[in-house]
Design an enzyme around this catalytic site. Structure first.
Site, PDB file in Angstrom:
ATOM      1  N   GLY A  11       2.694  84.078  57.452  1.00 46.22           N
ATOM      2  CA  GLY A  11       3.509  83.799  58.731  1.00 46.22           C
ATOM      3  C   GLY A  11       4.601  84.956  59.090  1.00 46.22           C
ATOM      4  O   GLY A  11       4.648  85.859  58.296  1.00 46.22           O
TER       5      GLY A  11
ATOM      6  N   PHE B 176       8.514  85.372  59.705  1.00 48.31           N
ATOM      7  CA  PHE B 176       9.905  84.758  59.372  1.00 48.31           C
ATOM      8  C   PHE B 176      10.744  84.906  60.563  1.00 48.31           C
ATOM      9  O   PHE B 176      11.773  83.943  60.706  1.00 48.31           O
ATOM     10  CB  PHE B 176      10.397  85.159  58.128  1.00 48.31           C
ATOM     11  CG  PHE B 176      10.646  86.423  57.878  1.00 48.31           C
ATOM     12  CD1 PHE B 176      11.239  87.461  58.771  1.00 48.31           C
ATOM     13  CD2 PHE B 176      10.379  86.934  56.743  1.00 48.31           C
ATOM     14  CE1 PHE B 176      11.613  88.793  58.686  1.00 48.31           C
ATOM     15  CE2 PHE B 176      10.858  88.535  56.471  1.00 48.31           C
ATOM     16  CZ  PHE B 176      11.362  89.206  57.474  1.00 48.31           C
TER      17      PHE B 176
ATOM     18  N   ASP C 176       4.716  85.326  53.492  1.00 43.31           N
ATOM     19  CA  ASP C 176       5.027  86.579  53.797  1.00 43.31           C
ATOM     20  C   ASP C 176       3.821  86.948  55.003  1.00 43.31           C
ATOM     21  O   ASP C 176       2.790  85.939  55.176  1.00 43.31           O
ATOM     22  CB  ASP C 176       4.933  87.570  52.790  1.00 43.31           C
ATOM     23  CG  ASP C 176       5.748  88.814  52.958  1.00 43.31           C
ATOM     24  OD1 ASP C 176       5.597  89.409  54.095  1.00 43.31           O
ATOM     25  OD2 ASP C 176       6.397  89.410  52.241  1.00 43.31           O
TER      26      ASP C 176
ATOM     27  N   HIS D  67      18.881  93.010  54.194  1.00 45.93           N
ATOM     28  CA  HIS D  67      19.413  94.339  54.306  1.00 45.93           C
ATOM     29  C   HIS D  67      18.271  95.157  55.115  1.00 45.93           C
ATOM     30  O   HIS D  67      18.945  96.309  55.791  1.00 45.93           O
ATOM     31  CB  HIS D  67      19.836  95.102  52.970  1.00 45.93           C
ATOM     32  CG  HIS D  67      18.511  95.393  52.359  1.00 45.93           C
ATOM     33  ND1 HIS D  67      18.772  96.253  51.487  1.00 45.93           N
ATOM     34  CD2 HIS D  67      17.201  95.222  52.313  1.00 45.93           C
ATOM     35  CE1 HIS D  67      17.584  96.510  50.628  1.00 45.93           C
ATOM     36  NE2 HIS D  67      16.599  96.074  51.458  1.00 45.93           N
TER      37      HIS D  67
END
Length: 341
Positions: A226, A228, A200, A246
């Protein structure tokens, strides 16, 4: 019990935001915790919270009418099953989730829903001048309550997830956007031979360190920071994402899935935990009521959506995966599994 007249049911919908505001008020005041040791009168609760007795009594009375708290014949208020969700720091609490959604950062977006309907843009950006995840970098207090809320609600579904899915076949499980590590910790405790990678943003990972240590899996869980949308860690057999996909529109979600596809082995699995809406909605299903409202939350506050199985199949294909299976656990959360295509 007979069904209320249509006008009463409609007015209950119209005034639902008033109930939310009342819940927010008592959550911030910590009323449920003050009632943990037994019933107390409004005057006593007012002294403990520095508020005025009559206004507080009126809020408690309104919530008692909705089954949150109960008013005894002697006028004292007491806990109910529902008020237990307002407790601070207890298993099953949804207090932070409530405060996050009903507070001054998220709730104003709902008043600007028409902006999203007309433009396709988030109402959040209109209200705050930036998208939610950018905003959180400038508001550490809200970021803290957001991360706490995600940990809180993850705890509520973690047991269902590990009961429904066998993670023991994977040597290394990468939780992409895994927050403070509540779900990954539960998975590692259920699969003691597995190792985990929690991935994360840097400020999120810092907050995750004590959670991972408290859950007893620090020696089997690597913490990696990091973005994503740039890349995800290699080395996993399973890549999991809970309430991540979502948050994003199809273009951004596809970019994320392609980053996973670039590092996942041919026999690896992508496991997405998200709501899965049916192709057609029928009235009266509480899980669908929550799911469709969460879809609107994605509309006004982030750029994403809640998807149907058909939409997931199309999204997975765009990201380099085939949809291998889809099922729903009792809480209504979907488990959508993909295999490299």
């Amino acid at each position: 019990m007979s069904t209320p007249p249509a006008a009463q049911r409609f007015l209950a919908l119209v005034t639902a935001s008033w109930v939310t505001a009342s819940l927010h008020t008592v959550a911030v005041l910590g009323i449920a915790d003050l009632l943990a040791d037994g019933p107390r009168p409004a005057e006593d609760l007012a002294r403990a919270t520095g508020t005025r007795p009559d206004p507080l009594r009126r809020v408690l009375r309104a919530l008692a009418a909705h089954g949150v708290f109960a008013e005894r014949e002697d006028g004292r208020f007491e806990q109910t099953e529902l008020s237990g969700f307002l407790r601070e720091g207890v298993v099953g609490s949804l207090r932070s989730f409530l405060v996050m959604l009903s507070g001054e950062v998220i709730s104003p977006s709902w008043g600007q829903m028409l902006h999203s309907i007309y433009t396709g843009e988030t109402a959040f950006a209109k209200v705050h001048g930036s998208e939610l995840f950018e905003y959180m970098q400038q508001d550490p207090d809200f970021a803290a309550i957001f991360n706490k809320a995600m940990t809180e609600i993850s705890a509520g579904v973690a047991d269902e997830i590990v009961a429904a899915y066998d993670f023991s076949r994977f040597a290394t499980i990468v939780d992409v956007g895994g927050g403070q590590g509540s779900l990954l910790s539960a998975i590692l405790n259920a699969a003691p031979a597995a190792r985990g990678i929690l991935f994360d943003l840097p400020h999120v990972i810092e907050a995750a360190r004590p959670v991972i240590a408290e859950r007893g899996v620090a020696n089997r869980c690597e913490l990696v920071t990091g973005n994503f949308f740039e890349s995800v860690p290699a080395g996993g057999n399973a890549y999991i994402m809970k309430w991540i996909i979502h948050d994003w529109n199809d273009d951004d979600a596809t970019k994320l899935l392609r980053n996973v596809r670039a590092v996942i082995p041919p026999d690896g699995r992508l496991i997405v935990f998200d709501g899965v809406l049916p192709e057609r909605i029928t009235a009266g299903d509480i899980a669908l009521q929550f799911g469709t409202l969460m879809d609107l939350n994605m509309l006004v506050n982030v750029t994403g959506l809640e998807r149907t199985e058909t939409q997931f199949r199309k999204l997975f294909a765009a990201g380099g995966f085939r949809l291998a299976s889809e099922r729903t656990i009792p809480s209504g959360l979907g488990i959508v599994e993909g295999a490299p295509a």
